[in-house]
Design a protein around this motif. Structure first.
Motif, mmCIF file in Angstrom:
data_model
loop_
_atom_site.group_PDB
_atom_site.id
_atom_site.type_symbol
_atom_site.label_atom_id
_atom_site.label_comp_id
_atom_site.label_asym_id
_atom_site.label_seq_id
_atom_site.Cartn_x
_atom_site.Cartn_y
_atom_site.Cartn_z
ATOM 1 N N UNK A 1 -25.464 21.743 31.514
ATOM 2 C CA UNK A 1 -25.321 23.209 31.631
ATOM 3 C C UNK A 1 -26.141 23.882 32.700
ATOM 4 N N UNK A 2 -27.114 23.180 33.303
ATOM 5 C CA UNK A 2 -27.901 23.826 34.368
ATOM 6 C C UNK A 2 -27.211 23.728 35.729
ATOM 7 N N UNK A 3 -26.229 22.822 35.839
ATOM 8 C CA UNK A 3 -25.641 22.577 37.164
ATOM 9 C C UNK A 3 -24.130 22.771 37.153
ATOM 10 N N UNK A 4 -23.541 22.773 38.344
ATOM 11 C CA UNK A 4 -22.088 22.739 38.508
ATOM 12 C C UNK A 4 -21.808 21.978 39.802
ATOM 13 N N UNK A 5 -20.530 21.637 39.975
ATOM 14 C CA UNK A 5 -20.161 20.954 41.214
ATOM 15 C C UNK A 5 -19.380 21.958 42.057
ATOM 16 N N UNK A 6 -19.834 22.173 43.312
ATOM 17 C CA UNK A 6 -19.179 23.144 44.193
ATOM 18 C C UNK A 6 -18.532 22.457 45.388
ATOM 19 N N UNK A 7 -17.895 23.264 46.244
ATOM 20 C CA UNK A 7 -17.194 22.747 47.441
ATOM 21 C C UNK A 7 -16.231 21.628 47.057
ATOM 22 N N UNK A 8 -15.438 21.897 46.024
ATOM 23 C CA UNK A 8 -14.672 20.775 45.446
ATOM 24 C C UNK A 8 -13.373 20.481 46.183
ATOM 25 N N UNK A 9 -13.126 19.189 46.404
ATOM 26 C CA UNK A 9 -11.818 18.675 46.806
ATOM 27 C C UNK A 9 -11.200 18.070 45.548
ATOM 28 N N UNK A 10 -9.978 18.483 45.237
ATOM 29 C CA UNK A 10 -9.364 17.964 44.004
ATOM 30 C C UNK A 10 -8.188 17.062 44.333
ATOM 31 N N UNK A 11 -8.157 15.916 43.747
ATOM 32 C CA UNK A 11 -7.028 15.001 43.920
ATOM 33 C C UNK A 11 -6.445 14.750 42.522
ATOM 34 N N UNK A 12 -5.155 15.076 42.359
ATOM 35 C CA UNK A 12 -4.545 14.811 41.046
ATOM 36 C C UNK A 12 -4.146 13.338 41.001
ATOM 37 N N UNK A 13 -4.777 12.595 40.106
ATOM 38 C CA UNK A 13 -4.433 11.165 39.978
ATOM 39 C C UNK A 13 -3.187 10.994 39.128
ATOM 40 N N UNK A 14 -3.012 11.950 38.199
ATOM 41 C CA UNK A 14 -1.831 11.883 37.353
ATOM 42 C C UNK A 14 -1.674 13.190 36.584
ATOM 43 N N UNK A 15 -0.532 13.882 36.739
ATOM 44 C CA UNK A 15 -0.331 15.078 35.928
ATOM 45 C C UNK A 15 -0.091 14.672 34.476
ATOM 46 N N UNK A 16 -0.190 15.629 33.573
ATOM 47 C CA UNK A 16 0.020 15.311 32.158
ATOM 48 C C UNK A 16 0.830 16.406 31.497
ATOM 49 N N UNK A 17 1.611 15.999 30.514
ATOM 50 C CA UNK A 17 2.306 17.006 29.701
ATOM 51 C C UNK A 17 1.284 17.711 28.808
ATOM 52 N N UNK A 18 1.590 18.917 28.367
ATOM 53 C CA UNK A 18 0.637 19.582 27.454
ATOM 54 C C UNK A 18 0.445 18.714 26.208
ATOM 55 N N UNK A 19 -0.800 18.522 25.756
ATOM 56 C CA UNK A 19 -1.038 17.657 24.593
ATOM 57 C C UNK A 19 -0.458 18.282 23.330
ATOM 58 N N UNK A 20 -0.044 17.455 22.356
ATOM 59 C CA UNK A 20 0.559 17.993 21.120
ATOM 60 C C UNK A 20 -0.451 18.760 20.269
ATOM 61 N N UNK A 21 -1.735 18.558 20.500
ATOM 62 C CA UNK A 21 -2.763 19.377 19.842
ATOM 63 C C UNK A 21 -3.954 19.423 20.791
ATOM 64 N N UNK A 22 -4.767 20.474 20.696
ATOM 65 C CA UNK A 22 -5.869 20.608 21.651
ATOM 66 C C UNK A 22 -6.916 19.513 21.455
#
Ligand code: ASP
Length: 589
Positions: free
Chosen positions: A99-120
């Motif tokens: 919780x003290x940190x975050x990751x910035x300047x992000x490059x995002x690569x989608x390795x695999x999309x997903x369908x919405x899960x049947x429950x959270x």
């Protein structure tokens, strides 16, 4: 003795695709360029320019700040490359390890999309059992389930390391086996090469481990898979795992010490605290003091013998009773009539003729429909014997001794038992079980453990004349009222074994047919030996704070024995059945 170290999630995090795991990043990592891989736990879009993406892997979650509009959806599998930076002043999250940190300047690569899960994927939302098991791979993504499997691995590792340290050798025994003597219904596997013949999945490695002792292996253990075709419950699945062990040239005390070392190590590995040394009760003490052979020592006061208090009583219900016992239920003197009537009904349901209840008032006065039938001395004696305090409820049962124990033992649990996984962990050994648990329909004794359990040496001469009074050298381990395991010193002498078989009504021919291979082996030099088995699923459930062993098993079955994920059990192709020489008849109506 040092237990196994807790699992270190930060060890060797890097792979070709990532430098770190999400949950490991801390203030000390600020300034580092990192690549992370995982699932999108949550995405919060802030206008067109900014999205906060919580990225999750097994180690935890870290916040990534992604520029621009993000197409990411929950449970997409992504790789994020960026730089670790402190969170802006006032936006830290103390509930999160990262919780003290975050990751910035992000490059995002989608390795695999997903369908919405049947429950959270959330510990806060509980889907129904069938849905959870149907999509167990999603259910297992939840914190609680991941933590349970981590606890399980820590427990298994600690058990193995304790057994190794104590000189036990890990040996695997077959899954395709023959009936074993635990007496549960077995799963049967047809043989293709010997049509009409069947293997049986082992209920336990009992006979195999005894053969290993004849083979001179000296100390054997295994995390064994056992299978029993019995109704499923919170503490029972068709297949379960046990720490199974057997050792030669040992006494009961030796076996108890081996097992204690292992389970205390495992408890320490899972919880960080080593419980006190394990107490011991004989079966008779457990039954007299707690009314149960698996007493929950946390569940309040013990049962107290009241025979002496009421020796001269004129109260009809107590006169001439085989046994009178009572107990206090602390602070429960305010239970209403409905609840007291329900307790009386449940006592009757358990075979008692009735239940006497008394509310304790200031100065030890007793408020009860029966109080007027008791003398002053009896009232005072009762309050003193059960050590009742004002505000308590006192319950008394007068009946045959086994009925008194069973009724008060159950009421003690009904009134005072915390959930199995809550609070302290109270292990207790129960020793000197009766050799036989009763008589069957034909008047034959039924073994309480199994037919290879050594009788208590002091009781051997009563084996034929008074079998039900014979104690055995068998013992159970109990934790918070759950039977965690059992074991015994075995019979290694042919003369005692034949006496047991004959008391059980098993003819020599039948013994030979069922256990011939073991009896044959015993003719070639069987050492004195004994062993134990600890139910791994139950131990892990209690240590993980779960009430149902299903929560600590990766792929359990439902209550009705189904696996909604794979569809098992399922029909097989007729050709396969034909090859096995099997024809399925219509289900009986
Ligand atoms: N085979 C026993 C059981 O599975 C354990 C033992 O006697 O060692 O309960």
């Amino acid at each position: 003795m040092t237990p196994a170290p807790p699992p270190d999630l930060s060890a060797h995090p890097a792979t070709s695709l990532r430098t770190d795991r999400c949950g490991d990043l801390r203030a000390g990592d600020v300034g580092r360029a990192v690549s992370l891989c995982g699932w999108v736990a949550r995405r919060r879009q802030h206008g067109e320019h900014l999205a906060f993406v919580d990225l999750r892997d097994r180690s935890g979650v870290v916040q990534c700040v992604v520029d621009g509009a993000s197409e990411l959806r929950s449970e997409f599998v992504v790789r994020i490359t960026g730089t670790v930076r402190p969170r802006p002043e006032g936006t830290g999250n103390a509930d999160l390890a990262t919780g003290e940190v975050e990751v910035g300047d992000c490059q995002v690569e989608v390795l695999n999309p997903a369908e919405p899960p049947p429950f959270p994927v959330s510990d806060r939302v509980e889907a129904d059992e069938a849905t959870r098991l149907r999509h167990r791979y999603i259910d297992l993504r939840r914190n609680r389930m991941q933590r349970n499997l981590v606890v399980r691995a820590a427990v298994t590792r600690a058990l193995r390391s304790a057994m190794d340290r104590q000189g036990f050798l890990e040996v695997e025994t077959p899954l395709l086996w023959v009936p074993t003597p635990e007496g549960a219904r077995e799963f049967v596997i047809p043989s293709r090469l010997q049509p009409g013949h069947f293997y049986v999945l082992p209920q336990s490695p009992q006979l195999a481990k005894q053969l290993l002792m004849v083979a001179g292996l000296d100390r054997y253990y295994q995390i064994a898979r056992c299978l029993r075709d019995e109704d499923l419950r919170a503490d029972r699945q068709f297949e379960f795992a046990q720490l199974d062990l057997e050792a030669s040239f040992v006494s009961q005390d030796d076996v108890l010490a081996f097992v204690a070392e292992a389970v205390l190590d495992a408890t320490e590995a899972a919880t960080g605290a080593r419980p006190d040394p394990i107490e011991r009760l004989t079966w008779t003490e457990a039954m007299e003091r707690f009314g149960s052979d698996k007493p929950d020592l946390r569940a309040g006061p013990e049962l107290v013998e009241l025979g002496p208090v009421f020796a001269q009583t004129a109260f009809r219900a107590f006169v001439g009773a085989d046994c009178i016992k009572g107990m206090r239920a602390p602070g429960q003197g305010d239970l209403g009539r409905n609840r007291l009537d329900a307790l009386t009904e449940s006592a009757k349901g358990l075979g008692a003729k009735g239940l006497v209840w008394l509310r304790v008032g200031e100065g030890g006065t007793l408020d009860s429909p029966v109080a007027k039938f008791l003398s002053d001395a009896e009232r005072a004696g009762l309050v003193a014997a059960v050590e009742a305090e004002p505000g308590d409820l006192v319950l008394v049962v007068a009946d045959e001794r086994p009925t008194v124990r069973a009724v008060l033992g159950q009421l003690r649990l009904d009134l005072g038992r915390p959930p199995v996984s809550e609070g302290a962990r109270r292990f207790v050994w129960i020793t000197e079980f009766p050799l036989f648990e009763g008589l069957d329909g034909e008047g034959r004794p039924v073994p309480a453990h199994h037919a290879f359990t050594m009788p208590h040496p002091d009781d051997l001469d009563r084996l034929e004349s008074d079998p039900l009074s014979v104690r055995s050298q068998s013992y159970d381990l109990v934790l918070n009222g759950w039977e965690l395991g059992s074991g015994s010193i075995r019979i290694h002498r042919a003369d005692i074994q034949s006496r047991i078989f004959s008391v059980l009504g098993i003819s020599e021919a039948e013994a030979q047919a069922r256990f011939g291979f073991l009896l044959d082996a015993f003719r070639y030099g069987a050492p004195p030996h004994g062993g134990f088995a600890v139910g791994l699923d139950r131990l892990v459930a209690i240590l993980a704070g779960e009430e149902n062993i299903r929560e600590v098993i990766a792929f359990p079955k439902t209550q009705s024995g189904l696996d909604p994920l794979t569809g098992a059990p399922a029909p097989v192709a007729p050709k396969l059945l034909a090859g096995l020489g099997i024809k399925v008849l219509p289900a009986p109506a």
